[in-house]
Design a protein around this motif. Sequence first.
Motif, PDB file in Angstrom:
ATOM      1  N   GLN A  18       0.830  -1.210   0.000  1.00  0.00           N
ATOM      2  CA  GLN A  18       0.000   0.000   0.000  1.00  0.00           C
ATOM      3  C   GLN A  18       0.864   1.258   0.000  1.00  0.00           C
ATOM      4  O   GLN A  18       0.554   2.240  -0.680  1.00  0.00           O
ATOM      5  CB  GLN A  18      -0.949   0.005   1.199  1.00  0.00           C
ATOM      6  CG  GLN A  18      -2.007  -1.056   1.143  1.00  0.00           C
ATOM      7  CD  GLN A  18      -2.883  -0.945  -0.096  1.00  0.00           C
ATOM      8  OE1 GLN A  18      -3.227   0.136  -0.533  1.00  0.00           O
ATOM      9  NE2 GLN A  18      -3.220  -2.082  -0.667  1.00  0.00           N
ATOM     10  N   HIS A  19       1.966   1.234   0.757  1.00  0.00           N
ATOM     11  CA  HIS A  19       2.901   2.372   0.781  1.00  0.00           C
ATOM     12  C   HIS A  19       3.482   2.603  -0.612  1.00  0.00           C
ATOM     13  O   HIS A  19       3.528   3.743  -1.084  1.00  0.00           O
ATOM     14  CB  HIS A  19       4.014   2.100   1.797  1.00  0.00           C
ATOM     15  CG  HIS A  19       5.167   3.034   1.711  1.00  0.00           C
ATOM     16  ND1 HIS A  19       5.083   4.346   2.112  1.00  0.00           N
ATOM     17  CD2 HIS A  19       6.428   2.850   1.244  1.00  0.00           C
ATOM     18  CE1 HIS A  19       6.258   4.921   1.907  1.00  0.00           C
ATOM     19  NE2 HIS A  19       7.085   4.031   1.387  1.00  0.00           N
ATOM     20  N   LYS A  21       2.209   1.618  -3.505  1.00  0.00           N
ATOM     21  CA  LYS A  21       1.134   2.013  -4.423  1.00  0.00           C
ATOM     22  C   LYS A  21       0.817   3.505  -4.279  1.00  0.00           C
ATOM     23  O   LYS A  21       0.716   4.218  -5.283  1.00  0.00           O
ATOM     24  CB  LYS A  21      -0.117   1.182  -4.144  1.00  0.00           C
ATOM     25  CG  LYS A  21      -1.229   1.405  -5.160  1.00  0.00           C
ATOM     26  CD  LYS A  21      -2.524   0.719  -4.766  1.00  0.00           C
ATOM     27  CE  LYS A  21      -2.391  -0.755  -4.619  1.00  0.00           C
ATOM     28  NZ  LYS A  21      -3.678  -1.433  -4.345  1.00  0.00           N
ATOM     29  N   LYS A  22       0.674   3.983  -3.043  1.00  0.00           N
ATOM     30  CA  LYS A  22       0.379   5.399  -2.821  1.00  0.00           C
ATOM     31  C   LYS A  22       1.507   6.292  -3.320  1.00  0.00           C
ATOM     32  O   LYS A  22       1.267   7.340  -3.928  1.00  0.00           O
ATOM     33  CB  LYS A  22       0.122   5.649  -1.337  1.00  0.00           C
ATOM     34  CG  LYS A  22      -1.196   5.106  -0.850  1.00  0.00           C
ATOM     35  CD  LYS A  22      -1.376   5.346   0.628  1.00  0.00           C
ATOM     36  CE  LYS A  22      -2.672   4.731   1.114  1.00  0.00           C
ATOM     37  NZ  LYS A  22      -2.855   4.883   2.564  1.00  0.00           N
ATOM     38  N   ILE A  25       1.443   6.389  -7.150  1.00  0.00           N
ATOM     39  CA  ILE A  25       0.321   7.201  -7.640  1.00  0.00           C
ATOM     40  C   ILE A  25       0.626   8.690  -7.456  1.00  0.00           C
ATOM     41  O   ILE A  25       0.366   9.497  -8.350  1.00  0.00           O
ATOM     42  CB  ILE A  25      -0.984   6.790  -6.936  1.00  0.00           C
ATOM     43  CG1 ILE A  25      -1.412   5.409  -7.439  1.00  0.00           C
ATOM     44  CG2 ILE A  25      -2.086   7.812  -7.185  1.00  0.00           C
ATOM     45  CD1 ILE A  25      -2.569   4.801  -6.688  1.00  0.00           C
ATOM     46  N   ARG A  26       1.220   9.057  -6.314  1.00  0.00           N
ATOM     47  CA  ARG A  26       1.609  10.456  -6.107  1.00  0.00           C
ATOM     48  C   ARG A  26       2.630  10.893  -7.159  1.00  0.00           C
ATOM     49  O   ARG A  26       2.553  12.004  -7.695  1.00  0.00           O
ATOM     50  CB  ARG A  26       2.212  10.650  -4.716  1.00  0.00           C
ATOM     51  CG  ARG A  26       1.198  10.864  -3.634  1.00  0.00           C
ATOM     52  CD  ARG A  26       1.864  11.362  -2.358  1.00  0.00           C
ATOM     53  NE  ARG A  26       2.951  10.497  -1.922  1.00  0.00           N
ATOM     54  CZ  ARG A  26       2.831   9.554  -0.980  1.00  0.00           C
ATOM     55  NH1 ARG A  26       1.675   9.362  -0.391  1.00  0.00           N
ATOM     56  NH2 ARG A  26       3.856   8.828  -0.642  1.00  0.00           N
TER      57      ARG A  26
END
Length: 110
Positions: A18-19, A21-22, A25-26
């Motif tokens: 999740q880290h 992926k975020k 995306i940023r």
Amino acid sequence: MTIDIHTPHEGLEDKVIQHAKKALIRLSKQYKTISRLECVMRQDQSINMADNKVCEIKLSVYGENLFTHSRTGKYETAVTEAIEHMKSQLELLASRQNDLPDKVTTTVKV
């Protein structure tokens, strides 16, 4: 825009994915010209056990292919270091696009 994340089958927590992926995306929202982004997290068995977590990031932007990797003891820090290095590469690429070409070419009618 395509984002691919490849991870090992075991030993990786969901919060790390999740880290990553975020953060990816940023990065893609900050640099809108990215067309493809690939992140590979793997464990390197051939080196010291302390620094065997590897994160590799490949991306395509305006026909350019950029690559970076980071090797640390934890996947989260490897992802963070690789993304920071990729940001600096993207900033350098963006600054070069605004420069004048090295050579001036002219067209001569024959």
